[in-house]
Design a protein around this motif. Structure first.
Motif, PDB file in Angstrom:
ATOM      1  N   ASN A  85     -63.385 -30.073-108.727  1.00 42.55           N
ATOM      2  CA  ASN A  85     -63.526 -28.559-108.352  1.00 42.55           C
ATOM      3  C   ASN A  85     -64.024 -28.568-106.937  1.00 42.55           C
ATOM      4  OD1 ASN A  85     -63.697 -25.735-108.332  1.00 42.55           O
ATOM      5  ND2 ASN A  85     -65.361 -25.637-109.754  1.00 42.55           N
ATOM      6  N   LEU A  86     -63.608 -28.036-106.037  1.00 42.55           N
ATOM      7  CA  LEU A  86     -63.814 -27.908-104.610  1.00 42.55           C
ATOM      8  C   LEU A  86     -64.171 -26.581-104.072  1.00 42.55           C
ATOM      9  CD1 LEU A  86     -64.442 -29.166-101.787  1.00 42.55           C
ATOM     10  CD2 LEU A  86     -61.796 -29.085-101.490  1.00 42.55           C
ATOM     11  N   THR A  87     -65.281 -26.245-103.637  1.00 41.51           N
ATOM     12  CA  THR A  87     -65.734 -24.815-103.023  1.00 41.51           C
ATOM     13  C   THR A  87     -66.066 -25.088-101.611  1.00 41.51           C
ATOM     14  OG1 THR A  87     -66.292 -24.229-105.428  1.00 41.51           O
ATOM     15  CG2 THR A  87     -67.149 -23.080-103.706  1.00 41.51           C
ATOM     16  N   VAL A  88     -65.507 -24.263-101.003  1.00 44.45           N
ATOM     17  CA  VAL A  88     -66.019 -24.318 -99.531  1.00 44.45           C
ATOM     18  C   VAL A  88     -66.571 -22.937 -99.368  1.00 44.45           C
ATOM     19  CG1 VAL A  88     -65.499 -24.538 -97.027  1.00 44.45           C
ATOM     20  CG2 VAL A  88     -64.397 -25.995 -98.749  1.00 44.45           C
ATOM     21  N   ASN A 117     -59.217 -23.330-106.068  1.00 49.23           N
ATOM     22  CA  ASN A 117     -57.969 -23.724-105.311  1.00 49.23           C
ATOM     23  C   ASN A 117     -57.428 -22.699-104.378  1.00 49.23           C
ATOM     24  OD1 ASN A 117     -57.901 -26.499-106.637  1.00 49.23           O
ATOM     25  ND2 ASN A 117     -57.312 -25.143-108.657  1.00 49.23           N
ATOM     26  N   LYS A 118     -57.969 -21.648-104.235  1.00 47.92           N
ATOM     27  CA  LYS A 118     -57.542 -20.695-103.379  1.00 47.92           C
ATOM     28  C   LYS A 118     -58.318 -20.641-102.080  1.00 47.92           C
ATOM     29  CE  LYS A 118     -55.623 -16.944-104.911  1.00 47.92           C
ATOM     30  NZ  LYS A 118     -55.363 -15.732-105.490  1.00 47.92           N
ATOM     31  N   ILE A 141     -53.937 -24.316-102.831  1.00 46.81           N
ATOM     32  CA  ILE A 141     -53.926 -25.618-102.356  1.00 46.81           C
ATOM     33  C   ILE A 141     -53.290 -26.766-103.545  1.00 46.81           C
ATOM     34  CG2 ILE A 141     -55.869 -25.587-100.670  1.00 46.81           C
ATOM     35  CD1 ILE A 141     -57.377 -27.125-102.618  1.00 46.81           C
ATOM     36  N   LYS A 142     -53.177 -25.965-104.787  1.00 46.44           N
ATOM     37  CA  LYS A 142     -52.851 -26.787-105.867  1.00 46.44           C
ATOM     38  C   LYS A 142     -51.257 -26.605-106.058  1.00 46.44           C
ATOM     39  CE  LYS A 142     -54.076 -27.925-110.352  1.00 46.44           C
ATOM     40  NZ  LYS A 142     -55.246 -27.880-111.715  1.00 46.44           N
ATOM     41  N   ASN A 143     -50.939 -25.308-106.320  1.00 42.01           N
ATOM     42  CA  ASN A 143     -49.417 -24.908-106.270  1.00 42.01           C
ATOM     43  C   ASN A 143     -48.544 -24.707-105.195  1.00 42.01           C
ATOM     44  OD1 ASN A 143     -49.882 -22.453-105.592  1.00 42.01           O
ATOM     45  ND2 ASN A 143     -50.067 -21.435-107.788  1.00 42.01           N
ATOM     46  N   LEU A 179     -45.532  -8.201 -90.813  1.00 50.07           N
ATOM     47  CA  LEU A 179     -44.741  -9.059 -91.772  1.00 50.07           C
ATOM     48  C   LEU A 179     -45.617  -9.790 -92.952  1.00 50.07           C
ATOM     49  CD1 LEU A 179     -42.321 -11.011 -92.330  1.00 50.07           C
ATOM     50  CD2 LEU A 179     -43.366 -12.809 -91.050  1.00 50.07           C
ATOM     51  N   HIS A 180     -45.371  -9.166 -94.252  1.00 50.83           N
ATOM     52  CA  HIS A 180     -45.861  -9.745 -95.373  1.00 50.83           C
ATOM     53  C   HIS A 180     -44.974 -10.646 -96.132  1.00 50.83           C
ATOM     54  CE1 HIS A 180     -47.427  -8.621 -99.479  1.00 50.83           C
ATOM     55  NE2 HIS A 180     -47.997  -9.692 -99.081  1.00 50.83           N
ATOM     56  N   LEU A 181     -45.620 -11.850 -95.816  1.00 51.43           N
ATOM     57  CA  LEU A 181     -44.785 -13.113 -96.292  1.00 51.43           C
ATOM     58  C   LEU A 181     -45.444 -13.589 -97.392  1.00 51.43           C
ATOM     59  CD1 LEU A 181     -43.112 -15.439 -95.362  1.00 51.43           C
ATOM     60  CD2 LEU A 181     -45.034 -16.528 -94.474  1.00 51.43           C
ATOM     61  N   LYS A 182     -44.685 -14.113 -98.386  1.00 57.36           N
ATOM     62  CA  LYS A 182     -44.841 -14.863 -99.802  1.00 57.36           C
ATOM     63  C   LYS A 182     -44.195 -16.042 -99.968  1.00 57.36           C
ATOM     64  CE  LYS A 182     -46.419 -10.678-102.335  1.00 57.36           C
ATOM     65  NZ  LYS A 182     -46.192  -9.911-103.558  1.00 57.36           N
ATOM     66  N   THR A 183     -44.952 -17.036-100.109  1.00 53.76           N
ATOM     67  CA  THR A 183     -44.216 -18.316-100.328  1.00 53.76           C
ATOM     68  C   THR A 183     -44.544 -19.303-101.456  1.00 53.76           C
ATOM     69  OG1 THR A 183     -45.614 -19.827 -99.196  1.00 53.76           O
ATOM     70  CG2 THR A 183     -43.938 -18.464 -97.798  1.00 53.76           C
ATOM     71  N   LYS A 184     -43.586 -20.025-102.071  1.00 52.66           N
ATOM     72  CA  LYS A 184     -43.928 -20.879-103.147  1.00 52.66           C
ATOM     73  C   LYS A 184     -43.463 -22.338-102.780  1.00 52.66           C
ATOM     74  CE  LYS A 184     -43.693 -17.102-106.572  1.00 52.66           C
ATOM     75  NZ  LYS A 184     -42.915 -16.679-107.892  1.00 52.66           N
ATOM     76  N   ASN A 185     -44.017 -23.095-103.648  1.00 53.95           N
ATOM     77  CA  ASN A 185     -43.641 -24.652-103.765  1.00 53.95           C
ATOM     78  C   ASN A 185     -43.328 -25.039-102.266  1.00 53.95           C
ATOM     79  OD1 ASN A 185     -42.562 -27.016-104.587  1.00 53.95           O
ATOM     80  ND2 ASN A 185     -40.410 -26.270-104.624  1.00 53.95           N
ATOM     81  N   LYS A 186     -44.366 -25.251-101.320  1.00 49.86           N
ATOM     82  CA  LYS A 186     -44.332 -25.785-100.025  1.00 49.86           C
ATOM     83  C   LYS A 186     -43.188 -25.366 -99.066  1.00 49.86           C
ATOM     84  CE  LYS A 186     -45.953 -30.221-101.435  1.00 49.86           C
ATOM     85  NZ  LYS A 186     -46.014 -31.742-101.460  1.00 49.86           N
TER      86      LYS A 186
END
Length: 295
Positions: A85-88, A117-118, A141-143, A179-186
């Motif tokens: 569980n990484l927190t920055v 993960n966000k 960073i996970k999905n 531009l409102h950009l949404k991406t999935k799966n790399k």
């Protein structure tokens, strides 16, 4: 030497431990590109990693659909992976070059944080297409999904249209865009909504009969001139064609993006001599268009 999955390889690391904190500096590669980092973290890694502050300098980051890399060599783990569980709390990243075949950014500064993960981040501003680009959003960073809002001002519309959409030398003028950009799966699944406005814009090839016929023959899917162009005789006789900006006007429009397909595109142009409304769809990869033009 420390590696993480197949992309981060730390070659030289210096560590100082004081009470319950760790100060670490390291050099290595990220997808084969040189990277240096320094961080301050809690000295307790049993169940989670808490980084209070991290500064990263990356030489080059290559953005590609299906993978986002900084170079070609991949380093694989030689030991069993363990999820942390990484927190920055606070992070800054400087990237000398972000490259994609359709765009290149230089000296990009990114600030943000990471939890659950966000990664939430802000790009205050960076130079792009002779103008300025800023962004705010998040990346999981996970999905490998993202949701990002971009704002561009005073960018070269011809440079953007040529590189991104293959509209070479078909539009002129300084543009403002969102531009409102949404991406999935790399980046394998890309959705976006864009709006734009071009000050003193010009469509240099739209009035060319040779261009229009050539394009319609090439794509076979143009629906042109649903309504004939009309001019008043007084306006025609009073046009000073020696002025290069005689047909310049303010352009505005919007479109939806579904991967390589531009959908529901709308372009408005109005001047004293010519008013246009263009709408339709366009495939960026095949350059096939289905457009209707009213004037």
């Amino acid at each position: 030497n420390v590696s993480h999955k197949d992309y981060l390889f730390l070659k030289q690391t210096n560590m100082k431990i004081a009470d319950d904190k760790i100060k670490l500096t390291s050099d290595g590669t990220f997808f084969g590109s040189p990277i240096s980092l320094s961080l301050l973290a809690d000295n307790n890694f049993r169940n989670s990693v808490l980084i209070h502050n991290i500064d990263i300098h990356l030489n080059k980051f290559v953005v590609q659909r299906g993978k986002m890399t900084a170079g070609s060599p991949h380093h694989k783990l030689s030991q069993k992976e363990k999820d942390y569980n990484l927190t920055v709390e606070k992070g800054q990243i400087l990237v000398d070059e972000i490259y994609n075949p359709k765009f290149t950014l230089h000296d990009v500064k990114i600030s943000g944080n990471l939890a659950d993960n966000k990664a939430e981040f802000i790009i205050p501003q960076t130079n792009y297409a002779k103008g300025v680009l800023s962004a705010k959003g998040w990346y999981n960073i996970k999905n490998h999904s993202s949701d990002i809002h971009f704002l561009a001002s005073e960018i070269d519309s011809n440079e953007v249209a040529s590189n991104i959409f293959n509209f070479r030398n078909q539009i002129e003028g300084l543009a403002f865009a969102t531009l409102h950009l949404k991406t999935k799966n790399k980046l394998n699944d890309i959705k976006a909504h864009a709006t734009f406005a071009v000050t003193d814009g010009y469509l240099p090839k739209l009035g060319s009969t040779e261009f229009m016929i050539g394009q319609s023959k090439k794509h076979k899917i143009f629906n042109l001139l649903k309504k004939p162009f009309t001019f008043s005789l007084s306006k025609i006789t009073n046009i000073d064609f020696s002025k290069p900006n005689v047909f310049y006007s303010n352009l505005r429009g919007s479109f939806m993006l579904d991967n390589e397909q531009i959908q529901n595109a709308k372009l408005f142009s109005q001047s004293d001599y010519l008013s246009l409304f263009i709408e339709g769809d366009y495939n960026i990869d095949t350059e096939h268009a289905d457009l209707c033009i009213w004037g």
